[in-house]
Design an enzyme around this catalytic site. Sequence first.
Site, PDB file in Angstrom:
ATOM      1  N   LYS A  11      10.979  37.945  32.702  1.00 49.78           N
ATOM      2  CA  LYS A  11      11.915  38.495  33.186  1.00 49.78           C
ATOM      3  C   LYS A  11      12.366  37.714  34.217  1.00 49.78           C
ATOM      4  O   LYS A  11      12.053  36.518  34.816  1.00 49.78           O
ATOM      5  CB  LYS A  11      11.265  39.618  34.146  1.00 49.78           C
ATOM      6  CG  LYS A  11      10.763  40.822  33.175  1.00 49.78           C
ATOM      7  CD  LYS A  11      10.240  42.242  33.622  1.00 49.78           C
ATOM      8  CE  LYS A  11       9.784  43.247  32.661  1.00 49.78           C
ATOM      9  NZ  LYS A  11       9.488  44.444  33.257  1.00 49.78           N
ATOM     10  N   TYR A  51      15.985  49.251  26.997  1.00 49.91           N
ATOM     11  CA  TYR A  51      15.148  50.252  27.825  1.00 49.91           C
ATOM     12  C   TYR A  51      15.330  51.533  27.590  1.00 49.91           C
ATOM     13  O   TYR A  51      15.148  52.327  28.593  1.00 49.91           O
ATOM     14  CB  TYR A  51      15.026  49.837  29.298  1.00 49.91           C
ATOM     15  CG  TYR A  51      14.157  48.655  29.633  1.00 49.91           C
ATOM     16  CD1 TYR A  51      12.760  48.871  29.712  1.00 49.91           C
ATOM     17  CD2 TYR A  51      14.715  47.570  30.050  1.00 49.91           C
ATOM     18  CE1 TYR A  51      11.708  47.606  29.699  1.00 49.91           C
ATOM     19  CE2 TYR A  51      13.652  46.417  30.465  1.00 49.91           C
ATOM     20  CZ  TYR A  51      12.461  46.560  30.538  1.00 49.91           C
ATOM     21  OH  TYR A  51      11.708  45.621  30.765  1.00 49.91           O
ATOM     22  N   PHE A  59      13.987  55.135  38.079  1.00 45.98           N
ATOM     23  CA  PHE A  59      14.011  53.730  38.182  1.00 45.98           C
ATOM     24  C   PHE A  59      15.137  53.076  37.175  1.00 45.98           C
ATOM     25  O   PHE A  59      15.289  51.696  37.120  1.00 45.98           O
ATOM     26  CB  PHE A  59      12.542  52.946  38.228  1.00 45.98           C
ATOM     27  CG  PHE A  59      11.829  52.936  37.073  1.00 45.98           C
ATOM     28  CD1 PHE A  59      12.185  52.342  35.975  1.00 45.98           C
ATOM     29  CD2 PHE A  59      11.002  54.002  36.843  1.00 45.98           C
ATOM     30  CE1 PHE A  59      11.331  52.559  34.724  1.00 45.98           C
ATOM     31  CE2 PHE A  59      10.089  54.424  35.693  1.00 45.98           C
ATOM     32  CZ  PHE A  59      10.431  53.257  34.708  1.00 45.98           C
ATOM     33  N   ARG A  87      -0.996  43.134  26.679  1.00 48.56           N
ATOM     34  CA  ARG A  87      -0.810  43.867  27.637  1.00 48.56           C
ATOM     35  C   ARG A  87      -1.983  43.627  28.627  1.00 48.56           C
ATOM     36  O   ARG A  87      -1.866  43.805  29.906  1.00 48.56           O
ATOM     37  CB  ARG A  87      -0.975  45.470  27.373  1.00 48.56           C
ATOM     38  CG  ARG A  87       0.140  45.937  26.198  1.00 48.56           C
ATOM     39  CD  ARG A  87       1.340  46.544  27.010  1.00 48.56           C
ATOM     40  NE  ARG A  87       1.150  47.426  27.689  1.00 48.56           N
ATOM     41  CZ  ARG A  87       2.177  47.969  28.370  1.00 48.56           C
ATOM     42  NH1 ARG A  87       3.527  47.533  28.310  1.00 48.56           N
ATOM     43  NH2 ARG A  87       2.004  48.919  29.164  1.00 48.56           N
ATOM     44  N   THR A  93       1.519  47.486  35.725  1.00 50.35           N
ATOM     45  CA  THR A  93       2.929  47.478  36.016  1.00 50.35           C
ATOM     46  C   THR A  93       3.013  47.039  37.347  1.00 50.35           C
ATOM     47  O   THR A  93       3.948  46.303  37.869  1.00 50.35           O
ATOM     48  CB  THR A  93       3.506  48.834  35.508  1.00 50.35           C
ATOM     49  OG1 THR A  93       3.220  49.189  34.405  1.00 50.35           O
ATOM     50  CG2 THR A  93       5.085  48.736  35.813  1.00 50.35           C
ATOM     51  N   ARG A 104       0.654  39.358  36.042  1.00 51.58           N
ATOM     52  CA  ARG A 104       1.239  40.271  37.247  1.00 51.58           C
ATOM     53  C   ARG A 104       0.682  40.097  38.580  1.00 51.58           C
ATOM     54  O   ARG A 104       1.171  39.960  39.528  1.00 51.58           O
ATOM     55  CB  ARG A 104       1.680  41.728  36.783  1.00 51.58           C
ATOM     56  CG  ARG A 104       2.747  41.830  35.876  1.00 51.58           C
ATOM     57  CD  ARG A 104       2.850  43.307  35.123  1.00 51.58           C
ATOM     58  NE  ARG A 104       4.029  43.276  34.300  1.00 51.58           N
ATOM     59  CZ  ARG A 104       4.237  44.471  33.275  1.00 51.58           C
ATOM     60  NH1 ARG A 104       3.128  45.241  33.543  1.00 51.58           N
ATOM     61  NH2 ARG A 104       5.258  44.673  33.042  1.00 51.58           N
ATOM     62  N   ASN A 114       8.552  42.470  37.898  1.00 48.29           N
ATOM     63  CA  ASN A 114       6.845  42.130  37.753  1.00 48.29           C
ATOM     64  C   ASN A 114       6.687  41.179  36.493  1.00 48.29           C
ATOM     65  O   ASN A 114       5.733  41.239  35.712  1.00 48.29           O
ATOM     66  CB  ASN A 114       6.236  43.596  37.285  1.00 48.29           C
ATOM     67  CG  ASN A 114       7.092  44.204  36.164  1.00 48.29           C
ATOM     68  OD1 ASN A 114       7.814  43.809  35.595  1.00 48.29           O
ATOM     69  ND2 ASN A 114       6.430  45.363  35.935  1.00 48.29           N
ATOM     70  N   HIS A 117       7.557  41.526  30.162  1.00 46.26           N
ATOM     71  CA  HIS A 117       7.463  42.692  29.419  1.00 46.26           C
ATOM     72  C   HIS A 117       6.787  42.332  28.257  1.00 46.26           C
ATOM     73  O   HIS A 117       6.705  41.434  27.701  1.00 46.26           O
ATOM     74  CB  HIS A 117       8.833  43.260  29.016  1.00 46.26           C
ATOM     75  CG  HIS A 117       8.813  44.123  27.826  1.00 46.26           C
ATOM     76  ND1 HIS A 117       8.906  45.370  28.158  1.00 46.26           N
ATOM     77  CD2 HIS A 117       8.737  43.674  26.579  1.00 46.26           C
ATOM     78  CE1 HIS A 117       8.670  46.081  26.809  1.00 46.26           C
ATOM     79  NE2 HIS A 117       8.734  45.008  26.042  1.00 46.26           N
ATOM     80  N   GLU A 128      11.325  46.143  18.960  1.00 51.19           N
ATOM     81  CA  GLU A 128      11.938  45.167  20.081  1.00 51.19           C
ATOM     82  C   GLU A 128      12.083  43.592  19.335  1.00 51.19           C
ATOM     83  O   GLU A 128      12.815  43.098  19.790  1.00 51.19           O
ATOM     84  CB  GLU A 128      10.697  45.354  20.937  1.00 51.19           C
ATOM     85  CG  GLU A 128      10.784  46.632  21.899  1.00 51.19           C
ATOM     86  CD  GLU A 128       9.528  46.595  22.875  1.00 51.19           C
ATOM     87  OE1 GLU A 128       9.752  47.736  23.600  1.00 51.19           O
ATOM     88  OE2 GLU A 128       9.081  45.684  23.127  1.00 51.19           O
TER      89      GLU A 128
HETATM   90  P1  RTP Z   1       7.338  46.772  30.416  1.00 48.99           P
HETATM   91  O1  RTP Z   1       7.859  47.973  29.649  1.00 48.99           O
HETATM   92  O2  RTP Z   1       8.383  45.980  31.074  1.00 48.99           O
HETATM   93  O3  RTP Z   1       6.289  45.831  29.647  1.00 48.99           O
HETATM   94  O4  RTP Z   1       6.523  47.212  31.603  1.00 48.99           O
HETATM   95  P2  RTP Z   1       5.033  48.681  31.439  1.00 48.99           P
HETATM   96  O5  RTP Z   1       5.031  48.964  30.246  1.00 48.99           O
HETATM   97  O6  RTP Z   1       4.136  48.049  32.406  1.00 48.99           O
HETATM   98  O7  RTP Z   1       6.216  49.405  32.548  1.00 48.99           O
HETATM   99  P3  RTP Z   1       7.213  50.817  32.096  1.00 48.99           P
HETATM  100  O8  RTP Z   1       6.510  52.176  32.629  1.00 48.99           O
HETATM  101  O9  RTP Z   1       7.430  50.818  30.727  1.00 48.99           O
HETATM  102  O10 RTP Z   1       8.463  50.482  32.702  1.00 48.99           O
HETATM  103  C1  RTP Z   1       9.505  49.400  32.486  1.00 48.99           C
HETATM  104  C2  RTP Z   1       9.704  48.435  33.446  1.00 48.99           C
HETATM  105  O11 RTP Z   1      10.467  49.219  34.479  1.00 48.99           O
HETATM  106  C3  RTP Z   1      10.317  48.686  36.100  1.00 48.99           C
HETATM  107  N1  RTP Z   1       9.596  49.805  36.689  1.00 48.99           N
HETATM  108  N2  RTP Z   1      10.110  50.034  37.863  1.00 48.99           N
HETATM  109  N3  RTP Z   1      10.478  51.125  40.438  1.00 48.99           N
HETATM  110  C4  RTP Z   1       9.574  51.646  39.676  1.00 48.99           C
HETATM  111  O12 RTP Z   1       8.975  52.446  40.176  1.00 48.99           O
HETATM  112  C5  RTP Z   1       9.386  50.958  38.306  1.00 48.99           C
HETATM  113  N4  RTP Z   1       8.621  51.439  37.452  1.00 48.99           N
HETATM  114  C6  RTP Z   1       8.773  50.777  36.261  1.00 48.99           C
HETATM  115  C7  RTP Z   1       8.984  47.686  35.769  1.00 48.99           C
HETATM  116  O13 RTP Z   1       9.944  46.403  35.508  1.00 48.99           O
HETATM  117  C8  RTP Z   1       8.454  48.168  34.482  1.00 48.99           C
HETATM  118  O14 RTP Z   1       7.980  46.886  33.843  1.00 48.99           O
HETATM  119 MG    MG Z   2       6.688  49.536  28.840  1.00 44.05          MG
END
Ligand code: RTP
Ligand code: MG
Length: 140
Positions: A11, A51, A59, A87, A93, A104, A114, A117, A128
């Site tokens: 990222k 996304y 968010f 993962r 996250t 992370r 973070n 992805h 994807e």
């Molecule tokens: P990713 O999809 O990027 O691999 O991350 P992830 O599964 O761990 O998290 P996900 O719930 O899918 O959220 C996607 C991305 O959104 C951002 N985020 N911001 N501000 C917030 O509370 C928040 N929560 C999530 C992060 O960049 C997250 O990786």
């Molecule tokens: Mg995700």
Amino acid sequence: MAIEHTLSIIKPDATRRNMTARINAKFEEAGLRIVAQKRVQLTRAQAEAFYSAHQARPFFGGLVQFMTSGPVVVQVLAGENAIAKNRDIMGATDPKKAAPGTIRAEFAEDIEANSVHGSDSPEAAAQEIAFFFAGTEIVG
Ligand code: RTP
Ligand code: MG
């Protein structure tokens, strides 16, 4: 077990801080192979489409803003159990909750910036990977 493919994105917070190689080392040390990779500047439309599953989340706007704030490195990682393995290597996250030694925990700035992805299921991985790569760009 069969070889899986997963989509990874380094990222903008990580490319900005010159951390691409250190993150790639984590993947390779864990036995994942980088079988496709390119550096791209996402457009707003691309980030929104990528996304789209998070469209209704509070968010979402901030996430799109962040993901277009600088270049990203999109890549396909291959290996046994690659989706779950990636993962694990990424960590939770929220970097405050990420296990020691994960990308992370070591590199992320906060829950949004973070650093990486990773696809979260075989269906997401297929979708994807196709979002960013033609089959001919993936060289195993
Ligand atoms: P990713 O999809 O990027 O691999 O991350 P992830 O599964 O761990 O998290 P996900 O719930 O899918 O959220 C996607 C991305 O959104 C951002 N985020 N911001 N501000 C917030 O509370 C928040 N929560 C999530 C992060 O960049 C997250 O990786
Ligand atoms: Mg995700």
